[in-house]
Design a protein around this motif. Structure first.
Motif, short mmCIF file in Angstrom:
data_model
loop_
_atom_site.label_atom_id
_atom_site.label_comp_id
_atom_site.label_asym_id
_atom_site.label_seq_id
_atom_site.Cartn_x
_atom_site.Cartn_y
_atom_site.Cartn_z
N GLU A 12 5.73 83.37 45.64
CA GLU A 12 5.77 82.18 46.46
C GLU A 12 6.70 82.33 47.66
O GLU A 12 6.81 81.44 48.48
CB GLU A 12 6.21 80.97 45.62
CG GLU A 12 5.18 80.56 44.58
CD GLU A 12 5.72 79.44 43.71
OE1 GLU A 12 6.83 79.60 43.15
OE2 GLU A 12 5.05 78.42 43.58
N GLU A 13 7.46 83.39 47.70
CA GLU A 13 8.39 83.58 48.81
C GLU A 13 7.63 83.76 50.11
O GLU A 13 6.66 84.50 50.19
CB GLU A 13 9.28 84.80 48.55
CG GLU A 13 10.20 84.65 47.35
CD GLU A 13 11.26 83.58 47.57
OE1 GLU A 13 11.54 83.26 48.75
OE2 GLU A 13 11.79 83.06 46.58
N ALA A 14 8.07 83.07 51.14
CA ALA A 14 7.39 83.16 52.43
C ALA A 14 8.22 83.99 53.40
O ALA A 14 9.42 84.16 53.22
CB ALA A 14 7.19 81.75 53.01
N THR A 15 7.58 84.47 54.42
CA THR A 15 8.28 85.23 55.44
C THR A 15 9.09 84.26 56.28
O THR A 15 8.78 83.07 56.36
CB THR A 15 7.28 85.96 56.35
OG1 THR A 15 6.52 84.98 57.06
CG2 THR A 15 6.36 86.84 55.54
N PRO A 16 10.15 84.72 56.94
CA PRO A 16 10.95 83.84 57.80
C PRO A 16 10.12 83.14 58.87
O PRO A 16 10.37 81.98 59.18
CB PRO A 16 11.98 84.79 58.40
CG PRO A 16 12.12 85.88 57.38
CD PRO A 16 10.74 86.07 56.83
N ASP A 17 9.14 83.85 59.41
CA ASP A 17 8.29 83.25 60.44
C ASP A 17 7.49 82.09 59.89
O ASP A 17 7.35 81.03 60.53
CB ASP A 17 7.35 84.30 61.04
CG ASP A 17 8.10 85.30 61.92
OD1 ASP A 17 9.25 84.99 62.30
OD2 ASP A 17 7.54 86.37 62.19
N THR A 18 6.93 82.28 58.68
CA THR A 18 6.14 81.22 58.06
C THR A 18 7.01 79.99 57.79
O THR A 18 6.62 78.85 58.08
CB THR A 18 5.52 81.71 56.74
OG1 THR A 18 4.70 82.84 56.99
CG2 THR A 18 4.67 80.61 56.11
N LEU A 19 8.19 80.23 57.25
CA LEU A 19 9.11 79.14 56.95
C LEU A 19 9.47 78.38 58.22
O LEU A 19 9.48 77.14 58.25
CB LEU A 19 10.37 79.69 56.29
CG LEU A 19 11.46 78.67 55.95
CD1 LEU A 19 10.96 77.65 54.94
CD2 LEU A 19 12.70 79.38 55.41
N GLN A 20 9.72 79.13 59.29
CA GLN A 20 10.11 78.49 60.54
C GLN A 20 8.98 77.66 61.11
O GLN A 20 9.20 76.56 61.65
CB GLN A 20 10.53 79.56 61.57
CG GLN A 20 11.19 79.00 62.82
CD GLN A 20 12.45 78.20 62.51
OE1 GLN A 20 13.18 78.52 61.59
NE2 GLN A 20 12.67 77.13 63.28
N GLN B 218 7.45 71.58 51.43
CA GLN B 218 6.98 72.97 51.34
C GLN B 218 8.10 73.93 51.74
O GLN B 218 8.33 74.94 51.06
CB GLN B 218 5.77 73.17 52.26
CG GLN B 218 4.51 72.45 51.81
CD GLN B 218 3.34 72.75 52.73
OE1 GLN B 218 3.06 73.91 53.01
NE2 GLN B 218 2.67 71.71 53.19
N ALA B 219 8.79 73.60 52.81
CA ALA B 219 9.88 74.47 53.27
C ALA B 219 10.99 74.54 52.22
O ALA B 219 11.54 75.62 51.95
CB ALA B 219 10.44 73.94 54.59
N PHE B 220 11.31 73.42 51.60
CA PHE B 220 12.37 73.38 50.59
C PHE B 220 11.98 74.18 49.36
O PHE B 220 12.82 74.85 48.74
CB PHE B 220 12.65 71.93 50.21
CG PHE B 220 13.76 71.76 49.22
CD1 PHE B 220 15.08 72.02 49.58
CD2 PHE B 220 13.49 71.36 47.92
CE1 PHE B 220 16.10 71.86 48.67
CE2 PHE B 220 14.52 71.21 47.00
CZ PHE B 220 15.83 71.46 47.37
N ALA B 221 10.69 74.13 48.99
CA ALA B 221 10.21 74.91 47.85
C ALA B 221 10.27 76.41 48.13
O ALA B 221 10.48 77.21 47.23
CB ALA B 221 8.78 74.49 47.48
N MET B 222 10.11 76.78 49.41
CA MET B 222 10.17 78.19 49.79
C MET B 222 11.60 78.70 49.86
O MET B 222 11.91 79.81 49.39
CB MET B 222 9.50 78.39 51.16
CG MET B 222 8.01 78.19 51.15
SD MET B 222 7.32 78.37 52.83
CE MET B 222 5.59 78.04 52.50
N LYS B 223 12.50 77.85 50.43
CA LYS B 223 13.89 78.31 50.57
C LYS B 223 14.83 77.11 50.63
O LYS B 223 14.72 76.28 51.54
CB LYS B 223 14.05 79.17 51.83
CG LYS B 223 15.38 79.91 51.88
CD LYS B 223 15.40 80.94 52.98
CE LYS B 223 16.68 81.76 52.96
NZ LYS B 223 16.71 82.78 54.01
N ASP B 224 15.72 77.04 49.67
CA ASP B 224 16.67 75.95 49.60
C ASP B 224 17.90 76.29 50.44
O ASP B 224 18.77 77.06 50.02
CB ASP B 224 17.07 75.70 48.13
CG ASP B 224 18.08 74.56 47.99
OD1 ASP B 224 18.49 73.99 49.01
OD2 ASP B 224 18.44 74.25 46.83
#
Length: 372
Positions: free
Chosen positions: A32-40, A64-70
């Motif tokens: 489920e980890e997203a790339t930095p670009d996707t998160l941004q 969605q962003a929080f689920a990817m990276k807190d």
């Protein structure tokens, strides 16, 4: 710009997993980890929605962003979205876990106000104390802290915070109001009245300031000054504030203006009278409730109060009479109310069958000398 972000985001999401459901209980896996670009891109999409005041769509992106990276930044964006939607519990749950040094000023304020809006005064005091230590010139929060401490019977502590602020800025109306009220509650009437006078000099001629100043002057036996403050306060209230009318009456009488004082006291009496329509309903329901729970003496008292507000209630006279006759064994009172019932009932031009039956029973019982 927004169209471009949407296009890029859709392409990115084709290769990234989407977080669904409640973000606080979901566990993230490596897939489920997203790339930095996707998160941004997701964060930018949420930001764009917020700029358009579309908090519903923004919430979905931030979740969605929080689920990817807190991160602290994502938490604050998600919390801000919740705050705009009045979900104060979620706002507080998110922000209280962010290190205080990482909270922006706005996020810090949202954390404090989220507890205040949930009526959690203790937590509001705790977090606002921390905020004020970091932002000591935030007058709005200082004023809120003084008021909250005063509410918790810690006016002395609020006074300390207020005086510390006052040394740096003596013209902040919010802080001065809160400080004046804290002085008043702490019975420091001389300091309170000085602060209320300062507020008046600053142009804060509101009802609360004038009324509170007048109250302070009465405690200091400065009746003429009290009168000068209470008069404009009463006018600002539209001559509808019963407490102000009462105080004006007392002060006027004490100053020797007896006729004027009696006028204010009479007006205060009329203003204090409860709403007739509401009292009709309350006293009637009280009577029925006491009667059904076999508290007949209390039922009678409630019905008598009902007659004060609704003297034409035919059935109430009958109910009182029945209670006296059958349950309280007070025949003289029973006959008295049966007679009043009949007097009222006979004025009805077209009595229905039920009223006619009640009249017949009342007439028969008036001939009786003891309970059945």
């Amino acid at each position: 710009m927004m169209h471009k972000i949407w296009t890029m985001l859709i392409l990115a999401l084709l290769t990234a997993s989407t977080a669904q459901g409640e973000v606080f209980s979901k566990k993230k896996s490596k897939t489920e980890e997203a790339t930095p670009d996707t998160l941004q891109l997701i964060i930018q999409a949420g930001d764009s929605c917020m700029q358009e005041y579309n908090t519903l769509k923004a919430l979905n992106f931030y979740q969605q962003a929080f689920a990817m990276k807190d991160t602290a930044d994502v938490r604050m964006k998600l919390a801000d979205c919740y705050y705009q939607r009045a979900n104060y519990r979620q706002t507080a749950d998110l922000l209280k876990l962010v290190p205080a040094g990482s909270l922006t000023h706005e996020a810090f304020r949202q954390l404090c106000y989220s507890y205040q809006k949930q009526s959690d005064n203790d937590s509001f005091v705790f977090w606002t104390t921390n905020l004020v230590s970091r932002y000591p010139m935030d007058g709005e929060m200082v004023a809120g802290l003084i008021t909250a401490l005063t509410r918790e019977d810690q006016a002395w502590k609020g006074i300390g915070d207020g005086e510390a602020y006052f040394k740096r800025d003596s013209t902040n109306i919010l802080v001065n109001r809160a400080l004046a009220d804290a002085y008043f509650i702490d019975r420091k009437f001389d300091k309170a009245v000085a602060m209320y006078e300062r507020l008046l000099q600053l142009g804060d001629s509101t009802f609360n300031t004038l009324y509170s100043a007048g109250m302070c002057y009465t405690r200091l036996d400065s009746l003429e000054r009290a009168y000068k403050c209470l008069i404009p306060a009463f006018l600002i209230s539209g001559m509808q504030h019963s407490g102000c009318a009462y105080r004006l009456g007392v002060v006027s009488v004490d100053l020797g203006s007896y006729i004027e004082g009696l006028g204010y006291l009479d007006l205060a009496t009329r203003l204090i009278q409860p709403d007739t329509t509401i009292m009709k309903a309350i006293t009637l329901s009280q009577g029925e409730g006491y009667y059904l729970t076999k508290q007949y003496d209390k039922a009678v008292e409630a019905w008598k109060r009902h007659l004060d507000y609704n003297p034409t209630s035919i059935a109430t006279y009958y109910n009182i009479a029945n209670a006296y006759y059958y349950y309280l064994s007070d025949i003289p009172q029973a006959k008295r109310y049966y007679e009043q019932f009949l007097q009222a009932a006979r004025r009805e031009q077209n009595p229905n069958a039920q009223l006619t039956e009640m009249m017949t029973k009342a007439q028969n019982l008036l001939r009786s000398s003891k309970p059945k």
